[in-house]
Design a protein around this motif. Structure first.
Motif, PDB file in Angstrom:
ATOM      1  N   ALA A 272       2.976  16.455  -1.319  1.00  0.00           N
ATOM      2  CA  ALA A 272       1.814  16.149  -0.473  1.00  0.00           C
ATOM      3  C   ALA A 272       1.222  17.457   0.053  1.00  0.00           C
ATOM      4  O   ALA A 272       0.017  17.686  -0.017  1.00  0.00           O
ATOM      5  CB  ALA A 272       2.221  15.232   0.677  1.00  0.00           C
ATOM      6  N   VAL A 279      -3.371  13.792   2.038  1.00  0.00           N
ATOM      7  CA  VAL A 279      -2.384  12.783   2.417  1.00  0.00           C
ATOM      8  C   VAL A 279      -1.831  13.115   3.819  1.00  0.00           C
ATOM      9  O   VAL A 279      -1.592  12.222   4.630  1.00  0.00           O
ATOM     10  CB  VAL A 279      -1.254  12.720   1.359  1.00  0.00           C
ATOM     11  N   TYR A 284      -3.454   9.651   4.809  1.00  0.00           N
ATOM     12  CA  TYR A 284      -3.556   8.364   4.131  1.00  0.00           C
ATOM     13  C   TYR A 284      -2.432   8.245   3.112  1.00  0.00           C
ATOM     14  O   TYR A 284      -1.720   9.210   2.832  1.00  0.00           O
ATOM     15  CB  TYR A 284      -4.925   8.191   3.472  1.00  0.00           C
ATOM     16  N   ARG A 285      -2.256   7.056   2.583  1.00  0.00           N
ATOM     17  CA  ARG A 285      -1.176   6.779   1.647  1.00  0.00           C
ATOM     18  C   ARG A 285      -1.785   6.447   0.302  1.00  0.00           C
ATOM     19  O   ARG A 285      -2.403   5.401   0.132  1.00  0.00           O
ATOM     20  CB  ARG A 285      -0.366   5.590   2.176  1.00  0.00           C
ATOM     21  N   LYS A 293       3.976  -2.225  -1.296  1.00  0.00           N
ATOM     22  CA  LYS A 293       4.163  -1.724   0.071  1.00  0.00           C
ATOM     23  C   LYS A 293       5.649  -1.725   0.391  1.00  0.00           C
ATOM     24  O   LYS A 293       6.448  -2.350  -0.305  1.00  0.00           O
ATOM     25  CB  LYS A 293       3.436  -2.622   1.063  1.00  0.00           C
ATOM     26  N   GLU A 294       6.009  -1.074   1.487  1.00  0.00           N
ATOM     27  CA  GLU A 294       7.389  -1.052   1.948  1.00  0.00           C
ATOM     28  C   GLU A 294       7.928  -2.487   2.006  1.00  0.00           C
ATOM     29  O   GLU A 294       7.315  -3.355   2.624  1.00  0.00           O
ATOM     30  CB  GLU A 294       7.398  -0.425   3.348  1.00  0.00           C
ATOM     31  N   ARG A 302      11.309   6.284   0.345  1.00  0.00           N
ATOM     32  CA  ARG A 302      10.396   7.237   0.986  1.00  0.00           C
ATOM     33  C   ARG A 302      10.260   8.415   0.022  1.00  0.00           C
ATOM     34  O   ARG A 302      11.249   9.087  -0.292  1.00  0.00           O
ATOM     35  CB  ARG A 302      10.957   7.689   2.327  1.00  0.00           C
ATOM     36  N   ILE A 314       5.111  11.699   1.222  1.00  0.00           N
ATOM     37  CA  ILE A 314       3.903  11.057   0.689  1.00  0.00           C
ATOM     38  C   ILE A 314       3.766   9.650   1.253  1.00  0.00           C
ATOM     39  O   ILE A 314       2.669   9.195   1.542  1.00  0.00           O
ATOM     40  CB  ILE A 314       3.953  11.043  -0.859  1.00  0.00           C
ATOM     41  N   GLY A 315       4.894   8.960   1.430  1.00  0.00           N
ATOM     42  CA  GLY A 315       4.840   7.621   2.009  1.00  0.00           C
ATOM     43  C   GLY A 315       5.997   6.767   1.542  1.00  0.00           C
ATOM     44  O   GLY A 315       6.864   7.223   0.786  1.00  0.00           O
ATOM     45  N   ASP A 316       6.012   5.528   2.019  1.00  0.00           N
ATOM     46  CA  ASP A 316       7.057   4.569   1.651  1.00  0.00           C
ATOM     47  C   ASP A 316       6.493   3.593   0.622  1.00  0.00           C
ATOM     48  O   ASP A 316       5.429   3.007   0.844  1.00  0.00           O
ATOM     49  CB  ASP A 316       7.533   3.798   2.884  1.00  0.00           C
ATOM     50  N   TYR A 317       7.220   3.419  -0.477  1.00  0.00           N
ATOM     51  CA  TYR A 317       6.756   2.600  -1.597  1.00  0.00           C
ATOM     52  C   TYR A 317       7.915   1.755  -2.093  1.00  0.00           C
ATOM     53  O   TYR A 317       9.057   2.224  -2.120  1.00  0.00           O
ATOM     54  CB  TYR A 317       6.295   3.489  -2.760  1.00  0.00           C
TER      55      TYR A 317
END
Ligand SMILES: *Cc1c(COP(=O)(O)O)cnc(C)c1O
Length: 377
Positions: A272, A279, A284-285, A293-294, A302, A314-317
């Motif tokens: 990121a 990001v 933003y994700r 989504k999580e 994560r 970067i985010g949770d996926y």
């Protein structure tokens, strides 16, 4: 998903030429139907291997600096416009050689350079950035109208005499917005600056128009442009960046490792902080193809980059299957504000740049190496 991403080295930015052409067709429709000029804002997207294609649809480029102006001049060869918060004395002569329009941020800047422009052999159209003191942007980082903003002169500073010699006005107050925000902004612009518009040749409505987004109201945009154009007898310019490259690019990454620390973690060869800084800045994700989504699918990770920055997350996926080292992940909408902003923090290499089209497959445009890292330091 038709693109065979498994085949390419990572990390890589891939721009899909067919999708880019689709955006350009929509922008050209606006140009033709509204009778306006659309310029690519290179700040968002400067992948100049696509400039010959873009040149077939748009009127030219806008630039934020000498280097961008030169790139647009050399690689697109159509109209070159520039706006910067201030120009450097030692760069101005060269800027004049590339540019057709120069927009000044303040009356003082205009005063400093008007002689140079008047004495230039090539005729250059000069404009002033105005601050309409109205914006619907809620994030201050992207709001050029917050109190104390350094962008543009307010109407209280202007007079007919002060504008003598200028042939255009410029405002840029939108960010990822629909036509309604422009319509509201134009009401303020007319209210505060309408009396000057009758004397002008052109009005530049800046960027931030999300014209290529599915729900964008193109006909409303065309209508308001036609109205302003006719009422004040003006040439109208729009200079979107993001909308040119919206949803045309990907960042392809490989999972390097997974492990557990309260959560499942995935470490990628894309970062990121280095490769998609918006990001963290926006923040933003970004969407990953095939992810949820999580908690939406059984395995939530994560995801982060292989840098030493704790916040390089970067985010949770979530995924249907556990991630394995070697798996490829494809981040969407990665053409704009990525290649132009990336960096080699931690000595992490820059992603390669590829072009893809269904007809030609992948073409490697650029690869980076140790020398690119070293040469900047
Ligand atoms: C950033 C910027 C643009 C392009 O904005 P997008 O949001 O990418 O469309 C255009 N003009 C000016 C003056 C800008 O600062």
């Amino acid at each position: 998903m038709g693109i065979p991403f498994e085949k390419i080295p990572t990390p890589s930015y891939v721009v899909d030429e067919d999708l880019l052409r689709k955006n350009l067709e929509r922008l050209q429709y606006v140009e033709q139907k509204a009778g306006c000029h659309i310029l690519l804002a290179q700040k968002a997207f400067s992948m100049y291997s696509t400039f010959p294609l873009i040149a077939k649809y748009l009127s030219g480029v806008t630039s934020s600096s000498l280097f961008e102006a030169r790139l647009g001049y050399e690689e697109m060869g159509k109209e070159v416009h520039i706006y910067a918060p201030a120009y450097k004395e030692e760069e101005f002569e060269e800027i004049m050689t590339y540019c057709d329009h120069i927009v000044f941020n303040s009356l003082q800047q205009w005063g400093r350079y008007k002689e140079k422009v008047a004495n230039n052999v090539k005729k250059i159209g000069c404009g002033l950035r105005i601050n309409p003191e109205y914006s619907e942007i809620t994030t201050d980082l992207y709001n050029p109208c917050f109190p104390g903003s350094r962008f543009g002169e307010k109407s209280s500073q202007l007079s007919r005499e002060a504008l003598e010699g200028l042939e255009g006005l410029h405002f840029h107050t939108l960010c990822e917005q629909n036509a309604d925000a422009l319509i509201h902004t134009l009401e303020r612009v007319e209210e505060k600056f309408g009396k000057y518009l009758y004397d002008m040749k052109w009005l530049n409505m800046g960027g931030g128009h999300h014209i290529t987004r599915e729900d964008y109201e193109v006909e409303a945009l065309i209508k308001v442009i036609q109205h302003i154009k006719k009422k004040y007898d003006l040439e109208i310019y729009l200079e979107p960046g993001e909308a040119v490259a919206l949803n045309t690019g990907y960042l392809v990454a490989t999972v390097l490792d997974t492990f557990e620390n309260d959560k499942l973690l995935g470490i990628l060869d894309a970062s990121a902080a280095c490769h998609m800084p918006d990001v963290l800045e926006m923040p933003y994700r970004p969407f990953i193809i095939g992810s949820g989504k999580e908690g939406e699918y059984p395995y939530t990770y994560r995801l982060g980059g292989a840098t030493c920055l704790a916040g390089d997350v970067i985010g949770d996926y979530s995924f249907k299957k556990p991630l394995q080292p070697g798996d490829k992940l494809v981040f969407c909408d990665m053409a704009h504000y990525t290649m132009v902003k990336n960096n080699t923090f931690n000595g992490v290499n820059l992603p390669s740049i590829l072009l893809y089209s269904e007809e030609t497959g992948f073409r490697l445009i650029k690869e980076f190496a140790y020398e690119d890292f070293k040469s900047r330091l």
